[in-house]
Design a protein around this motif. Structure first.
Motif, PDB file in Angstrom:
ATOM      1  N   LEU A  30       3.123   2.421  -8.274  1.00 30.97           N
ATOM      2  CA  LEU A  30       2.310   3.319  -7.458  1.00 30.97           C
ATOM      3  C   LEU A  30       2.606   3.035  -5.983  1.00 30.97           C
ATOM      4  N   ILE A  31       2.774   4.120  -5.208  1.00 31.48           N
ATOM      5  CA  ILE A  31       2.991   3.956  -3.765  1.00 31.48           C
ATOM      6  C   ILE A  31       1.870   4.705  -3.041  1.00 31.48           C
ATOM      7  N   PRO A  32       0.800   3.992  -2.641  1.00 34.15           N
ATOM      8  CA  PRO A  32      -0.256   4.672  -1.891  1.00 34.15           C
ATOM      9  C   PRO A  32       0.177   4.868  -0.442  1.00 34.15           C
ATOM     10  N   VAL A  33       0.012   6.099   0.041  1.00 40.67           N
ATOM     11  CA  VAL A  33       0.488   6.443   1.382  1.00 40.67           C
ATOM     12  C   VAL A  33      -0.676   6.997   2.201  1.00 40.67           C
ATOM     13  N   ALA A  34      -0.770   6.553   3.455  1.00 42.14           N
ATOM     14  CA  ALA A  34      -1.764   7.125   4.375  1.00 42.14           C
ATOM     15  C   ALA A  34      -1.195   7.033   5.783  1.00 42.14           C
ATOM     16  N   SER A  35      -2.066   7.216   6.770  1.00 46.68           N
ATOM     17  CA  SER A  35      -1.573   7.189   8.155  1.00 46.68           C
ATOM     18  C   SER A  35      -1.322   5.757   8.596  1.00 46.68           C
ATOM     19  N   GLU A  36      -0.714   5.627   9.751  1.00 48.32           N
ATOM     20  CA  GLU A  36      -0.446   4.327  10.383  1.00 48.32           C
ATOM     21  C   GLU A  36      -1.721   3.461  10.420  1.00 48.32           C
ATOM     22  N   ARG A  37      -2.892   4.155  10.637  1.00 44.04           N
ATOM     23  CA  ARG A  37      -4.188   3.442  10.720  1.00 44.04           C
ATOM     24  C   ARG A  37      -4.483   2.616   9.485  1.00 44.04           C
ATOM     25  N   SER A  38      -4.054   3.091   8.323  1.00 45.85           N
ATOM     26  CA  SER A  38      -4.426   2.434   7.058  1.00 45.85           C
ATOM     27  C   SER A  38      -3.327   1.522   6.508  1.00 45.85           C
ATOM     28  N   LYS A  39      -2.212   1.446   7.217  1.00 48.31           N
ATOM     29  CA  LYS A  39      -1.066   0.648   6.753  1.00 48.31           C
ATOM     30  C   LYS A  39      -1.507  -0.773   6.381  1.00 48.31           C
ATOM     31  N   GLY A  40      -1.096  -1.239   5.208  1.00 46.90           N
ATOM     32  CA  GLY A  40      -1.402  -2.605   4.787  1.00 46.90           C
ATOM     33  C   GLY A  40      -2.712  -2.731   4.024  1.00 46.90           C
ATOM     34  N   GLU A  42      -5.398  -2.433   1.100  1.00 45.42           N
ATOM     35  CA  GLU A  42      -5.120  -2.534  -0.343  1.00 45.42           C
ATOM     36  C   GLU A  42      -5.868  -1.476  -1.149  1.00 45.42           C
ATOM     37  N   ILE A  43      -5.157  -0.872  -2.097  1.00 49.15           N
ATOM     38  CA  ILE A  43      -5.737   0.156  -2.969  1.00 49.15           C
ATOM     39  C   ILE A  43      -5.618  -0.361  -4.396  1.00 49.15           C
ATOM     40  N   GLU A  44      -6.702  -0.216  -5.158  1.00 46.72           N
ATOM     41  CA  GLU A  44      -6.645  -0.696  -6.537  1.00 46.72           C
ATOM     42  C   GLU A  44      -6.313   0.448  -7.490  1.00 46.72           C
ATOM     43  N   PHE A  45      -5.417   0.167  -8.414  1.00 46.03           N
ATOM     44  CA  PHE A  45      -5.058   1.170  -9.430  1.00 46.03           C
ATOM     45  C   PHE A  45      -4.814   0.448 -10.747  1.00 46.03           C
ATOM     46  N   LYS A  46      -5.587   0.781 -11.767  1.00 48.36           N
ATOM     47  CA  LYS A  46      -5.484   0.173 -13.097  1.00 48.36           C
ATOM     48  C   LYS A  46      -5.458  -1.364 -13.019  1.00 48.36           C
ATOM     49  N   GLY A  47      -6.361  -1.916 -12.216  1.00 51.77           N
ATOM     50  CA  GLY A  47      -6.501  -3.369 -12.159  1.00 51.77           C
ATOM     51  C   GLY A  47      -5.502  -4.080 -11.254  1.00 51.77           C
ATOM     52  N   ASN A  48      -4.529  -3.338 -10.697  1.00 56.85           N
ATOM     53  CA  ASN A  48      -3.571  -3.964  -9.776  1.00 56.85           C
ATOM     54  C   ASN A  48      -3.828  -3.491  -8.350  1.00 56.85           C
ATOM     55  N   LYS A  49      -3.409  -4.323  -7.397  1.00 50.19           N
ATOM     56  CA  LYS A  49      -3.598  -3.942  -5.987  1.00 50.19           C
ATOM     57  C   LYS A  49      -2.259  -3.517  -5.383  1.00 50.19           C
ATOM     58  N   TYR A  50      -2.295  -2.439  -4.612  1.00 54.53           N
ATOM     59  CA  TYR A  50      -1.083  -1.921  -3.959  1.00 54.53           C
ATOM     60  C   TYR A  50      -1.360  -1.748  -2.473  1.00 54.53           C
ATOM     61  N   LYS A  51      -0.376  -2.082  -1.648  1.00 57.28           N
ATOM     62  CA  LYS A  51      -0.540  -1.958  -0.185  1.00 57.28           C
ATOM     63  C   LYS A  51      -0.171  -0.545   0.282  1.00 57.28           C
ATOM     64  N   VAL A  52      -1.025   0.003   1.144  1.00 53.29           N
ATOM     65  CA  VAL A  52      -0.783   1.334   1.701  1.00 53.29           C
ATOM     66  C   VAL A  52       0.416   1.286   2.655  1.00 53.29           C
ATOM     67  N   VAL A  53       1.300   2.288   2.503  1.00 56.68           N
ATOM     68  CA  VAL A  53       2.458   2.398   3.395  1.00 56.68           C
ATOM     69  C   VAL A  53       2.410   3.736   4.135  1.00 56.68           C
ATOM     70  N   THR A  54       3.261   3.884   5.130  1.00 55.59           N
ATOM     71  CA  THR A  54       3.334   5.145   5.884  1.00 55.59           C
ATOM     72  C   THR A  54       4.262   6.116   5.136  1.00 55.59           C
ATOM     73  N   PRO A  55       4.220   7.419   5.479  1.00 52.22           N
ATOM     74  CA  PRO A  55       5.110   8.371   4.799  1.00 52.22           C
ATOM     75  C   PRO A  55       6.593   7.982   4.918  1.00 52.22           C
ATOM     76  N   ALA A  56       7.011   7.533   6.097  1.00 54.82           N
ATOM     77  CA  ALA A  56       8.432   7.171   6.273  1.00 54.82           C
ATOM     78  C   ALA A  56       8.808   6.006   5.354  1.00 54.82           C
ATOM     79  N   GLU A  57       7.931   5.025   5.240  1.00 57.46           N
ATOM     80  CA  GLU A  57       8.204   3.882   4.346  1.00 57.46           C
ATOM     81  C   GLU A  57       8.247   4.343   2.880  1.00 57.46           C
TER      82      GLU A  57
END
Ligand code: A2P
Length: 329
Positions: A30-40, A42-57
């Motif tokens: 899973l690649i959670p994407v949001a604005s620069e403000r939210s970069k880094g 953590e978003i939880e999905f099915k018990g795992n944590k994923y770091k928010v990245v920017t659209p370019a990343e």
């Protein structure tokens, strides 16, 4: 599938995550994407944590599919960049819906239009989706001439800021305003911006998108869209004039057989759809099925759905499921 959710920190984005998990979409990364403000963040999905990245990343991580729900500007800027990199985009904003080169899809209604050439696929407006799911089987049987719809729309359709406005007003607190007027204990006959013809953009979306999705410009549609102080779902009073006459029992049967529709229509026992029943459900609820006694061959319906689910997240995930089934992602 490597899946990017663009706008993952927003109301629709987080609903997309819930729906992906619930429907067991085969997400390997899973690649959670949001604005620069939210970069880094953590978003939880099915018990795992994923770091928010920017659209370019996110583009550099090359997902198989990207589900966008981050507003029109983000879609206009980034969807073509994702597509250019070979990533299929399902876009929830209004940026691409009326572009003649882009498909506008509700899987139960026109899923067959999807092809390998489609790299940006538009998810329709929430109010349009719940209406066309119900119109489709009736049009196939009786041919629709004209639709008159009035909506009663939930504040969740405007995003987090609007939910906060309603809650602040209810608690007697000052806060940020999403609407030009108080929404608590009020009704605002204005959704999206006004156009030169006196209609709002939301009303024009319902008109034009219905014709595009149903592939029939001869269906005449007129709409009045209204914001009400409600959460959980949008409601619609829909008046439909047909070319051919119908039988009410057959209308109930056709709607009962339509994929994604649940008929709740038992006035004697006070059974009819309400937003609090639609909340969290993927289906469109329909009730108050009755003849318009003022005009021949005309039907009245009451249609309710969770605007964040079938009106947005569920429909986007169903498009991704269909792409997968057709081997297009
Ligand atoms: P962020 O939380 O970083 O602002 P809602 O409509 O519920 O307010 O959600 C809007 C979503 O769109 C949020 O996830 C928001 O992220 C995201 N978003 C807004 N602007 C951008 C942008 N320029 N690039 C990527 N995501 C964006």
């Amino acid at each position: 599938m490597k899946v990017a959710v663009v706008g993952a920190t927003g109301l629709v984005g987080s609903e997309i995550l819930t729906v992906l998990a619930e429907r067991n979409f085969p997400v390997t990364a899973l690649i959670p994407v949001a604005s620069e403000r939210s970069k880094g963040k953590e978003i939880e999905f099915k018990g795992n944590k994923y770091k928010v990245v920017t659209p370019a990343e996110a583009i550099a991580l090359h997902p198989d599919v990207a589900l966008f729900s981050a507003g029109g500007e983000t879609s206009t800027e980034y969807a073509p960049q994702f597509a250019e990199a070979g990533i299929t985009v399902v876009d929830n904003s209004s940026a691409w819906r009326m572009d003649p080169t882009k498909k506008l899809v509700v899987p139960e209604v026109n899923g067959e239009v999807l092809s390998a050439a489609d790299k940006i696929i538009a998810n329709p407006n929430c109010s349009t989706i719940q209406m066309v799911v119900v119109l489709q089987p009736l049009h196939a049987k009786y041919k629709i001439k004209r639709v008159v719809v009035s909506t009663y729309q939930s504040v969740t359709g405007t995003g987090v800021k609007a939910v906060n406005q309603l809650m602040d007003e209810r608690a007697g607190k000052d806060g940020e305003k999403a609407y030009p007027y108080q929404i608590d204990l009020n009704v605002i006959p204005h959704i999206d911006v006004f156009q030169d013809n006196g209609y709002t953009k939301e009303e024009m979306k319902m008109i034009k998108e219905t014709n595009k999705i149903m592939g029939d410009d001869s269906i005449r549609v007129t709409a009045t869209t209204v914001r009400i102080p409600v959460m959980g779902g949008h409601s619609e009073a829909v008046n439909i004039e047909f070319e051919n006459d119908f039988d009410l029992a057959e209308v109930r049967q056709l709607l009962g057989e339509q994929e994604g529709v649940i008929v709740i229509d038992d006035p004697a026992n006070l059974q009819y759809p309400m937003p609090k029943d639609a909340h969290g459900k993927d289906e469109v609820l329909v009730g108050r099925i009755r003849r318009d006694e003022s005009q021949d061959k005309t039907l009245n319906l009451w249609v309710v759905a969770d605007n964040l689910r079938k009106g947005a997240a569920t429909n986007a995930v169903q498009i991704a499921e269909l792409l997968l089934k057709k081997g297009l992602i």
